[in-house]
Design an enzyme around this catalytic site. Structure first.
Site, short mmCIF file in Angstrom:
data_model
loop_
_atom_site.label_atom_id
_atom_site.label_comp_id
_atom_site.label_asym_id
_atom_site.label_seq_id
_atom_site.Cartn_x
_atom_site.Cartn_y
_atom_site.Cartn_z
N ASP A 120 62.65 -21.10 2.43
CA ASP A 120 61.78 -19.92 2.44
C ASP A 120 61.69 -19.38 3.86
OD1 ASP A 120 59.90 -17.98 2.16
OD2 ASP A 120 58.30 -19.27 1.39
N CYS A 140 59.31 -11.18 2.39
CA CYS A 140 60.07 -12.22 1.68
C CYS A 140 61.22 -11.66 0.87
CB CYS A 140 59.15 -13.04 0.78
SG CYS A 140 58.39 -12.10 -0.58
N HIS A 156 56.26 -13.37 -4.49
CA HIS A 156 56.98 -14.06 -3.41
C HIS A 156 58.33 -14.56 -3.89
CE1 HIS A 156 57.32 -15.86 0.48
NE2 HIS A 156 57.49 -17.08 -0.01
#
Length: 290
Positions: free
Chosen positions: A122, A68, A107
Site C-alpha cells: 500500500d 491511493c 481505498h
C-alpha cells in the site's frame, strides 16, 4: 509509458531480474520516498482521473503525487510489468472521529503473491499510517516497521489493519493539543476482503471524494511524503516533520504554521512539487490525524 522513466522518477537503480520480496521492498520504498500522497489537484482546480496514462503522466512526467487510486494503480502496473503476481483489493477506511469504518469502499490496495505467500503493498495512505515494507497477509502477527507496529487481524473473511505508535515529543507546545495529533496509541486503519477489484470499481468513489462536501479530501489540502527517517506533511498551512524513534520509543513531531506566500516554496523544497495552478489551502478542523 515505460519502466525506465518510472524508475528515473523514483531513483530506483537496483535489480529488475528477481521477483522476490527484497526487490519488491526496495522498489516500494523508493516509490513512497519520491512520490507524495497528495490531493492538491482538488484545491487548485484540477480533476483527478483514474485513466492509467493520465496517472502516469501526472506522477512520472509532471513529478506530482496522488492519492491511493493513483499511487497504487501505478505501483500495480509497475509490478505486473516486472512479472509479479499483483492484483487490486478495496478497503474501507476507519474514521476516528466517527469511531467507525466508512460505508463506501474508497481505498485501493495492491496484493502481491510471492512463492505462495500473499503480501499487502500500500503506497497510498501517507503520514504515520504509511507502511514502509510489504506486509505479510497473516492474522494476529505483529509486524514491526520503522513507523511502528502494524498488525492484520482476520475475522469472518474480513481483514483489519491496525497500527501501534510510539509516544510523541512535540517541542512546540502550542501544538500539543493539535487536532492533527493522534491521541490513541493503537489505531484502526482500514478493513478489506480478498475479493479481487478493478479500477472500474472506484469510478464513483473517485468523483465523490473530490466533490462531496462530506469528503475529507474537500475539507483539507494534504501533501505528505515519507523520508529516510520519518515523514513530512503539509495540511492546509500546517507543516509537520516527524522523525521516527529519535529517542527510545519516542517520535519527534515538529510543527510550524506557514504564511500564504510560503506554501508554494515549501511544496517545492520539501516535497519537490511545482503546481501548474494556484493552490488554495484549506484545513477544516478535525477529520484527520497524522
Amino acid at each position: 509509458m515505460n519502466l525506465e522513466e518510472y524508475f528515473a522518477r523514483t531513483g530506483y537503480k537496483g535489480s529488475l531480474e528477481k521477483q522476490d520480496l527484497e526487490t519488491l521492498t526496495d522498489i516500494f520504498q523508493h516509490h513512497i520516498r519520491a512520490v507524495p500522497f497528495e490531493n492538491l489537484s482538488i484545491h487548485c482546480g484540477e480533476k483527478i482521473t483514474l485513466e492509467l496514462e493520465q496517472v502516469y503522466n501526472k506522477i512520472v512526467r509532471r513529478k506530482r503525487g496522488g492519492w491511493c487510486m493513483e499511487n497504487n494503480q501505478l505501483l500495480g502496473w509497475v509490478l505486473r510489468r516486472l512479472g509479479y503476481d499483483a492484483s487490486f483489493l478495496g478497503a474501507y477506511v476507519f474514521n476516528p472521529h466517527q469511531n467507525a469504518y466508512a460505508t463506501i469502499m474508497t481505498h485501493l490496495l495492491v496484493k502481491v503473491v510471492i512463492d505462495g505467500k500473499a503480501y499487502i503493498v500500500d503506497g497510498g495512505f501517507g503520514v504515520s499510517y504509511q507502511m514502509w515494507q510489504p506486509m505479510e497477509l497473516v492474522s494476529g502477527k505483529d509486524q514491526p516497521q520503522a513507523p511502528g507496529v502494524f498488525r492484520f487481524t482476520e475475522k469472518n473473511a474480513i481483514w483489519y489493519l491496525e497500527k501501534m505508535r510510539r509516544k510523541q515529543y512535540i517541542p512546540n507546545q502550542n501544538f500539543s493539543n493539535s487536532d492533527l495529533l493522534e491521541k490513541k496509541e493503537c489505531r484502526k486503519v482500514y478493513m478489506f476482503s480478498l475479493e479481487p477489484r478493478t479500477v472500474e470499481d472506484f469510478r464513483f468513489q473517485c468523483t465523490y471524494l473530490q466533490t462531496s462536501p462530506d469528503s475529507l479530501f474537500t475539507k483539507k489540502s494534504i501533501c505528505t511524503l515519507q523520508t529516510t527517517d520519518g515523514f513530512r506533511a503539509l495540511i492546509g498551512w500546517t507543516l509537520t516533520e516527524t522523525t521516527y524513534n529519535y529517542k527510545e520509543n519516542m517520535d519527534l513531531v515538529e510543527f510550524v504554521t506557514l504564511e500564504d506566500e510560503e506554501v508554494e516554496k515549501t511544496l517545492k523544497e520539501k516535497f519537490n512539487i511545482t503546481l501548474d495552478r494556484k493552490l488554495v489551502p484549506i484545513n477544516v478542523k478535525g477529520f484527520y490525524t497524522i
